[in-house]
Design a protein around this motif. Structure first.
Motif, short mmCIF file in Angstrom:
data_model
loop_
_atom_site.label_atom_id
_atom_site.label_comp_id
_atom_site.label_asym_id
_atom_site.label_seq_id
_atom_site.Cartn_x
_atom_site.Cartn_y
_atom_site.Cartn_z
N ALA A 100 -1.80 2.05 -9.21
CA ALA A 100 -0.45 1.48 -9.17
C ALA A 100 -0.51 0.09 -8.54
O ALA A 100 -0.96 -0.05 -7.40
CB ALA A 100 0.48 2.39 -8.37
N GLN A 101 -0.05 -0.93 -9.27
CA GLN A 101 -0.14 -2.31 -8.81
C GLN A 101 1.25 -2.95 -8.71
O GLN A 101 2.09 -2.76 -9.59
CB GLN A 101 -1.01 -3.13 -9.76
CG GLN A 101 -2.43 -2.60 -9.90
CD GLN A 101 -3.28 -3.48 -10.79
OE1 GLN A 101 -3.76 -4.54 -10.37
NE2 GLN A 101 -3.47 -3.07 -12.03
N GLY A 136 -0.71 -3.12 6.50
CA GLY A 136 -0.01 -2.34 5.50
C GLY A 136 -0.78 -1.17 4.92
O GLY A 136 -0.27 -0.45 4.09
N ASN A 137 -2.06 -0.97 5.34
CA ASN A 137 -2.88 0.14 4.85
C ASN A 137 -2.94 0.15 3.33
O ASN A 137 -2.72 1.18 2.68
CB ASN A 137 -2.33 1.48 5.38
CG ASN A 137 -3.28 2.63 5.10
OD1 ASN A 137 -4.49 2.48 5.23
ND2 ASN A 137 -2.75 3.77 4.70
N ILE A 138 -3.20 -1.01 2.73
CA ILE A 138 -3.23 -1.14 1.28
C ILE A 138 -4.15 -2.30 0.92
O ILE A 138 -4.39 -3.20 1.74
CB ILE A 138 -1.79 -1.40 0.73
CG1 ILE A 138 -1.75 -1.29 -0.79
CG2 ILE A 138 -1.28 -2.76 1.19
CD1 ILE A 138 -0.35 -1.37 -1.35
N LEU A 139 -4.69 -2.27 -0.29
CA LEU A 139 -5.45 -3.41 -0.79
C LEU A 139 -4.45 -4.52 -1.10
O LEU A 139 -3.63 -4.39 -2.00
CB LEU A 139 -6.23 -3.02 -2.05
CG LEU A 139 -6.96 -4.16 -2.77
CD1 LEU A 139 -8.02 -4.78 -1.85
CD2 LEU A 139 -7.61 -3.66 -4.05
N VAL A 157 -1.36 -4.57 -3.95
CA VAL A 157 -0.23 -5.49 -4.00
C VAL A 157 -0.76 -6.91 -4.06
O VAL A 157 -1.73 -7.26 -3.39
CB VAL A 157 0.70 -5.30 -2.77
CG1 VAL A 157 -0.05 -5.51 -1.47
CG2 VAL A 157 1.88 -6.27 -2.85
N VAL A 158 -0.14 -7.72 -4.90
CA VAL A 158 -0.50 -9.14 -5.05
C VAL A 158 0.75 -9.96 -4.74
O VAL A 158 1.83 -9.68 -5.25
CB VAL A 158 -1.00 -9.45 -6.47
CG1 VAL A 158 -1.33 -10.93 -6.61
CG2 VAL A 158 -2.22 -8.60 -6.80
N ILE A 159 0.58 -10.96 -3.89
CA ILE A 159 1.70 -11.82 -3.46
C ILE A 159 1.55 -13.20 -4.09
O ILE A 159 0.46 -13.79 -4.06
CB ILE A 159 1.75 -11.97 -1.93
CG1 ILE A 159 1.76 -10.61 -1.24
CG2 ILE A 159 2.96 -12.81 -1.50
CD1 ILE A 159 3.01 -9.82 -1.43
#
Length: 463
Positions: A158-159, A227-230, A208-210
């Motif tokens: 999920a992205q 955030g405990n996420i890539l 997640v990409v910002i």
């Protein structure tokens, strides 16, 4: 509505069915990989038995082989051979499997020579079985990775793409896109509720990409680190963000600025340790906790428990539980005023339970609920200050601590960094210890910290 409710009001979430499908797909594919490994091992030794002329259905042969297959599965799981990355990376998948196979072979040889039963096994059958088992494992893993890439591509994870007045990549297929200004989401390191809002948005995603202007990149990077996420930020140039890696996302350069510090296997080990220790300890301490609750009610009017908002893993807020040690009308729910020695807000019972750390025992319930761990960075009140500065204003790395679950105890506590934070150094010491723990986690270190905690339950800074 509470402040937490307001923080997430209007926040869009992924369709539950989509997120559940991706999680279930990864789980089932990992199970398929495990089953394929077992079948490859069995098939390889069937070939070895046939070559050696040994009956295939002989129980004398299959009992030790079944034990070997079980040992392989255990080593492979510990070696991350069923990590989701092994579903898409041929190199990682084959390397993990080969290392697990080598470890199993070493244990097998040690057992065989220790028991002096080498004469009971056909050397031709064993060597042939080992060769074909290893070859079949590598072969089936190559096939599985190719099949996953062909049928799932990037849809296995999920992205999320957050656009904060930045460019939109040409290829956003399969991504959930969020417009930060429309959502009221901003990179505000001084607003815990905004961090909570982001944490709630990220919880169903794997990556997640910002995309944002240059002047906001550093703040977004700091927000993602806990955030405990890539997490990645789209950048055309390098900025001083302490990136973990440089990658390319859909043809656009990105900096990887965050990864969860523990993989699935290590999170499972840590959670298992929490459950194994917490349940019997709660049962054993139940009489003491009941007695303390009665004493609190008799000593001063008000509730037995004190509930306060704290920041947990992924920068998400939760309510920590403690035995109430202050008078109700003087309780500081924001934690803006550190407790001082001889603080007149503390009750008679409160002084005793604080000096012995008994007031922390209800946090075992937070551990059972999965909001905390036995060992981890201590969660602080939102209004806690050092030299009139909020903790995260003293050191922006403060937010990085939240990549792990907060703990009842931690490395900082056994080093004596507890009590009032009167100076900047008081909080800097704790942040440094917490980051050292985060980057050097191991199960044995958790056990060592728990043992060390017994020596500092009664401490000169506990009041």
């Amino acid at each position: 509505m509470s402040k937490i409710d307001l923080a997430i009001a209007g926040t869009p979430s992924r369709q539950p069915a989509t997120a559940a499908f991706q999680r279930n797909a990864r789980l089932w594919l990992s199970l398929v990989l495990l089953l394929a490994d077992m079948m490859a091992l069995a098939a390889g030794f069937v070939i070895g038995l046939r070559v050696a002329g040994i009956p295939i259905l002989s129980m004398e042969v299959w009992q030790p082989l079944a034990g070997g297959i079980l040992v392989y599965g255990t080593i492979a799981f510990h070696n991350q051979a069923y990590n989701p990355r092994c579903l898409t990376s041929m190199t990682a998948s084959c390397r993990s499997a080969v290392m697990a196979f080598a470890g199993t072979l070493l244990i097998f040889l040690l057992v065989v020579f220790s028991l002096k039963v080498t004469d009971n096994f056909s050397r031709l059958g064993i060597s042939t079985g080992l060769f074909f088992s290893g070859a079949l494992i590598v072969m089936q893993r190559v096939l599985v990775v190719r099949a996953v890439r062909r049928h799932f591509a990037e849809g296995l994870f999920a992205q999320l793409l957050i656009i904060d007045d930045g460019l939109i990549p040409d290829d956003v297929n399969g991504m959930t896109i969020v417009d930060a200004p429309t959502l009221g989401l901003r990179a505000d390191l001084d607003d815990p509720y905004m961090l909570h809002r982001l944490g709630m948005l990220l919880r169903d995603f794997d990556r997640v990409v910002i995309s944002c202007p240059l002047e906001r990149k550093a703040d977004w990077a700091q927000m993602l680190k806990g955030g405990n996420i890539l997490g990645e930020i789209i950048v055309p140039e390098l900025d001083p963000m302490a990136p973990l890696a440089v990658q390319s996302h859909r043809g656009v350069s990105t900096l990887v600025v965050a990864r969860g510090p523990l993989n699935l296997a290590n999170r499972a080990k840590k959670r298992l340790l929490d459950i194994i220790l917490t349940v019997p300890v709660l049962i054993a301490l139940a009489p003491l906790m009941i007695a303390v609750a009665v004493a609190i009610r008799l000593d001063s009017p008000g509730p037995v428990f004190f509930r306060q908002e704290r920041i947990g893993r992924g920068n998400r807020l939760f309510h920590i539980l403690k035995f109430r040690s202050m008078r109700v009308e003087q309780c500081d729910t924001a934690g803006a005023t550190s407790t001082q020695r001889d603080d007149n807000r503390i009750t008679r019972v409160g002084r005793f339970i604080r000096s012995t750390s008994i007031d922390e025992l209800p946090q075992l319930l937070n551990v059972l609920l999965g909001e905390m761990s036995l060992v981890g960075p201590r969660p602080h009140a939102l209004g806690s200050t050092a030299e009139d500065q909020l903790f995260w204003q003293v050191d922006r790395q403060y937010w990085h601590r939240h990549a792990l679950k907060p703990g009842i105890t931690g490395l900082a506590q056994i080093r004596g960094f507890r009590g009032a934070t009167e100076t900047r150094r008081d909080i800097l010491n704790r942040v440094e210890a917490d980051l050292e723990y985060l980057h050097g986690w191991s199960l044995m270190r958790d056990i060592g910290i728990l043992v060390g905690t017994a020596r500092v339950l009664v401490h000169r800074n506990a009041y």
